[in-house]
Design a protein around this motif. Structure first.
Motif, PDB file in Angstrom:
ATOM      1  N   VAL A   1      -3.737   6.484  13.397  1.00  0.00           N
ATOM      2  CA  VAL A   1      -2.267   6.766  14.208  1.00  0.00           C
ATOM      3  C   VAL A   1      -2.245   8.099  14.826  1.00  0.00           C
ATOM      4  O   VAL A   1      -3.087   8.993  14.629  1.00  0.00           O
ATOM      5  CB  VAL A   1      -1.138   7.040  13.252  1.00  0.00           C
ATOM      6  CG1 VAL A   1      -0.004   7.397  14.010  1.00  0.00           C
ATOM      7  CG2 VAL A   1      -0.969   5.624  12.571  1.00  0.00           C
ATOM      8  N   GLN A   2      -2.061   7.891  16.338  1.00  0.00           N
ATOM      9  CA  GLN A   2      -2.099   8.978  17.220  1.00  0.00           C
ATOM     10  C   GLN A   2      -0.648   9.532  17.344  1.00  0.00           C
ATOM     11  O   GLN A   2       0.139   9.066  18.170  1.00  0.00           O
ATOM     12  CB  GLN A   2      -2.483   8.399  18.546  1.00  0.00           C
ATOM     13  CG  GLN A   2      -4.058   7.936  18.668  1.00  0.00           C
ATOM     14  CD  GLN A   2      -4.445   7.357  20.011  1.00  0.00           C
ATOM     15  OE1 GLN A   2      -3.593   7.408  20.850  1.00  0.00           O
ATOM     16  NE2 GLN A   2      -5.354   6.534  20.003  1.00  0.00           N
ATOM     17  N   GLY A   3      -0.496  10.370  16.476  1.00  0.00           N
ATOM     18  CA  GLY A   3       0.804  10.981  16.507  1.00  0.00           C
ATOM     19  C   GLY A   3       1.525  11.114  15.019  1.00  0.00           C
ATOM     20  O   GLY A   3       0.276  11.500  14.107  1.00  0.00           O
ATOM     21  N   ARG A   4       2.695  11.108  14.717  1.00  0.00           N
ATOM     22  CA  ARG A   4       3.002  11.251  13.278  1.00  0.00           C
ATOM     23  C   ARG A   4       4.276  10.469  12.978  1.00  0.00           C
ATOM     24  O   ARG A   4       4.806  10.153  14.001  1.00  0.00           O
ATOM     25  CB  ARG A   4       3.582  12.783  13.178  1.00  0.00           C
ATOM     26  CG  ARG A   4       3.470  13.444  11.717  1.00  0.00           C
ATOM     27  CD  ARG A   4       3.988  14.794  11.611  1.00  0.00           C
ATOM     28  NE  ARG A   4       3.629  15.460  10.360  1.00  0.00           N
ATOM     29  CZ  ARG A   4       4.243  16.489  10.005  1.00  0.00           C
ATOM     30  NH1 ARG A   4       4.893  17.382  10.714  1.00  0.00           N
ATOM     31  NH2 ARG A   4       4.266  17.120   8.996  1.00  0.00           N
TER      32      ARG A   4
ATOM     33  N   VAL B   1       0.907  -1.185  -0.125  1.00  0.00           N
ATOM     34  CA  VAL B   1      -0.039  -0.107   0.167  1.00  0.00           C
ATOM     35  C   VAL B   1       0.788   1.105   0.066  1.00  0.00           C
ATOM     36  O   VAL B   1       0.520   2.381  -0.838  1.00  0.00           O
ATOM     37  CB  VAL B   1      -1.105  -0.034   1.180  1.00  0.00           C
ATOM     38  CG1 VAL B   1      -1.525   1.317   1.575  1.00  0.00           C
ATOM     39  CG2 VAL B   1      -1.793  -1.120   1.022  1.00  0.00           C
ATOM     40  N   ILE B   2       1.703   1.264   0.780  1.00  0.00           N
ATOM     41  CA  ILE B   2       2.757   2.398   1.134  1.00  0.00           C
ATOM     42  C   ILE B   2       3.511   2.709  -0.361  1.00  0.00           C
ATOM     43  O   ILE B   2       3.549   3.551  -0.902  1.00  0.00           O
ATOM     44  CB  ILE B   2       3.722   2.564   2.202  1.00  0.00           C
ATOM     45  CG1 ILE B   2       2.992   2.261   3.460  1.00  0.00           C
ATOM     46  CG2 ILE B   2       4.855   3.300   2.115  1.00  0.00           C
ATOM     47  CD1 ILE B   2       3.893   2.091   4.710  1.00  0.00           C
TER      48      ILE B   2
ATOM     49  N   GLU C   1       1.093  10.620   6.007  1.00  0.00           N
ATOM     50  CA  GLU C   1      -0.078  11.113   6.452  1.00  0.00           C
ATOM     51  C   GLU C   1      -1.459  10.359   6.144  1.00  0.00           C
ATOM     52  O   GLU C   1      -2.231  10.194   7.005  1.00  0.00           O
ATOM     53  CB  GLU C   1      -0.272  12.690   6.304  1.00  0.00           C
ATOM     54  CG  GLU C   1       0.785  13.578   6.803  1.00  0.00           C
ATOM     55  CD  GLU C   1       0.823  14.820   6.628  1.00  0.00           C
ATOM     56  OE1 GLU C   1       0.012  15.293   5.515  1.00  0.00           O
ATOM     57  OE2 GLU C   1       1.456  15.744   7.248  1.00  0.00           O
ATOM     58  N   LEU C   2      -1.577  10.129   4.972  1.00  0.00           N
ATOM     59  CA  LEU C   2      -2.538   9.435   4.344  1.00  0.00           C
ATOM     60  C   LEU C   2      -2.672   8.022   5.048  1.00  0.00           C
ATOM     61  O   LEU C   2      -3.822   7.634   5.289  1.00  0.00           O
ATOM     62  CB  LEU C   2      -2.591   9.387   2.803  1.00  0.00           C
ATOM     63  CG  LEU C   2      -3.966   8.727   2.139  1.00  0.00           C
ATOM     64  CD1 LEU C   2      -5.305   9.453   2.751  1.00  0.00           C
ATOM     65  CD2 LEU C   2      -3.716   8.822   0.779  1.00  0.00           C
TER      66      LEU C   2
ATOM     67  N   ASP D   1       5.301  12.607  -2.845  1.00  0.00           N
ATOM     68  CA  ASP D   1       5.620  12.894  -1.650  1.00  0.00           C
ATOM     69  C   ASP D   1       5.448  11.893  -0.295  1.00  0.00           C
ATOM     70  O   ASP D   1       4.594  11.673  -0.058  1.00  0.00           O
ATOM     71  CB  ASP D   1       4.857  14.246  -1.310  1.00  0.00           C
ATOM     72  CG  ASP D   1       5.383  15.094   0.055  1.00  0.00           C
ATOM     73  OD1 ASP D   1       6.136  14.391   0.846  1.00  0.00           O
ATOM     74  OD2 ASP D   1       4.569  15.924   0.172  1.00  0.00           O
ATOM     75  N   PRO D   2       6.561  11.737   0.082  1.00  0.00           N
ATOM     76  CA  PRO D   2       6.534  10.509   1.285  1.00  0.00           C
ATOM     77  C   PRO D   2       5.863  10.904   2.291  1.00  0.00           C
ATOM     78  O   PRO D   2       5.260  10.246   2.999  1.00  0.00           O
ATOM     79  CB  PRO D   2       8.144  10.305   1.594  1.00  0.00           C
ATOM     80  CG  PRO D   2       8.808  10.731   0.488  1.00  0.00           C
ATOM     81  CD  PRO D   2       7.958  11.877  -0.197  1.00  0.00           C
ATOM     82  N   VAL D   3       5.980  12.263   2.807  1.00  0.00           N
ATOM     83  CA  VAL D   3       5.392  12.845   4.055  1.00  0.00           C
ATOM     84  C   VAL D   3       3.827  12.824   3.743  1.00  0.00           C
ATOM     85  O   VAL D   3       2.904  12.340   4.693  1.00  0.00           O
ATOM     86  CB  VAL D   3       5.782  14.230   4.422  1.00  0.00           C
ATOM     87  CG1 VAL D   3       4.907  14.915   5.414  1.00  0.00           C
ATOM     88  CG2 VAL D   3       7.307  14.305   4.703  1.00  0.00           C
ATOM     89  N   ALA D   4       3.303  13.094   2.337  1.00  0.00           N
ATOM     90  CA  ALA D   4       1.747  13.091   2.109  1.00  0.00           C
ATOM     91  C   ALA D   4       1.542  11.587   2.188  1.00  0.00           C
ATOM     92  O   ALA D   4       0.405  11.403   2.674  1.00  0.00           O
ATOM     93  CB  ALA D   4       1.478  13.728   0.996  1.00  0.00           C
TER      94      ALA D   4
END
Length: 322
Positions: free
Chosen positions: A119-122, A95-96, A111-112, A105-108
């Motif tokens: 997820v509780q956090g980042r 999936v990733i 986040e998705l 964009d890896p950060v986007a």
């Protein structure tokens, strides 16, 4: 309290599982140099792909506990069986990988994916491009002083030789830190490094120039969590204090406020105390090994030790250093 944990694999999973018991504001900064298993296969088949396995494990550690989050987390962990092309791949890795190809964009992407798992956090990568590790290793020849250069996370983690030093390489030469990860370290109240594979999951964060500078500059309290036992291969025969020595060798400017270790894993506490003092740190010894697995940290016990460090150092704005 803003907490940031740096690492990879099962070690980072243990830290995150403990940290979420201490604060609800947790950011994981994950190594991106894995080249084994499902992640390694995807890296070889899809050029310039971030290895997704450690990122997926970090998300699982911070996943929500409602029914939908548990279902998505279980799905992300599921590995295909059989002997075909999908055998051994974790669904979450695929999936990733698919999201990375679509969004770029890896950060986007993370986040998705974190939204799916509640997820509780980042979760952030330490770099937005995949990295490789090189190591200088001795003990592979009849003359044990001969230095051999070996490349790759798996090769280093399983070498029968003695790792002396590591370096990072990137597709474009110099590794570059993920800007959001760098900012998270600068904004943190508490930063944790370790436990985990010392040369392939912990130290690489110190070799990304922007992350190194952020770790040196941040006003956060910095805590180093030691492994419970030496790992076959890269740290075989290492004493607890030797782990700290190699941190000093790779990042001589780094200062740490606390070193956490399992009391039963430290045969000579005085030596560890001296090694910790070279980093500017106080030593905290406690029973933090899981009662049913001497090689695994107990999340509740580690959380208790972290709370003690937080209380003693005034993390989060109550100490004069803020």
């Amino acid at each position: 309290m803003k907490a940031v944990a740096l690492g990879g694999g099962h070690g980072l999973h243990a830290t995150l599982t403990a940290l979420r018991r201490v604060t609800g504001d947790v950011t994981a900064v994950v190594t991106v140099a894995d080249d084994g298993g499902s992640s390694g296969r995807l890296r070889r088949e899809l050029s310039h792909l971030l290895p997704p396995g450690d990122l997926r494990k970090a998300m699982a550690a911070l996943a929500g506990e409602d029914e939908s989050s548990r279902l998505w987390t279980s799905l992300f962990k599921h590995r295909f069986g059989g002997t075909g092309a999908l055998a051994g791949h974790a669904v979450g890795n695929l999936v990733i990988a698919g999201l990375l190809e679509q969004l770029g964009d890896p950060v986007a992407v993370l986040e998705l994916a974190c939204e799916l798992l509640g997820v509780q956090g980042r979760v952030l990568p330490m770099s937005n491009e995949p990295l490789d590790i090189e190591a200088d290793v001795v003990g592979l020849d009849e003359d044990e002083k001969v230095v051999r250069r070996i490349r790759g996370q798996v090769a280093i983690a399983t070498t029968p030789g003695l790792v002396q030093r590591i370096r990072l390489t990137a597709p474009n030469g110099r590794p570059v830190g993920c800007p959001q990860a760098v900012q998270a370290v600068l904004d943190a109240d508490l930063v944790l490094l370790g436990p985990g594979s010392w040369f392939t999951s912990v130290l690489p964060h110190l070799l990304v120039p922007e992350l190194h500078d952020a770790l040196v500059r941040t006003r956060a309290k910095k805590v180093l969590v030691l492994n419970l036992v030496p790992q076959p291969g890269e740290t075989a025969g290492f004493s607890p204090e030797r782990h700290l020595d190699v941190v000093c060798e790779h990042a001589p400017e780094l200062k740490v406020d606390a070193v956490i270790a399992d009391v039963d894993s430290v045969p000579t506490p005085d030596r560890l105390t001296r090694a910790a003092s070279a980093l500017g740190a106080q030593t905290h010894l406690a029973k933090i090994a899981a009662p049913d697995a001497a090689e695994r940290h107990d999340p509740e016990a580690l959380a208790g030790c972290l709370r003690q460090v937080v209380d003693e150092t005034g993390v989060g704005g109550t100490s004069p250093w803020r």
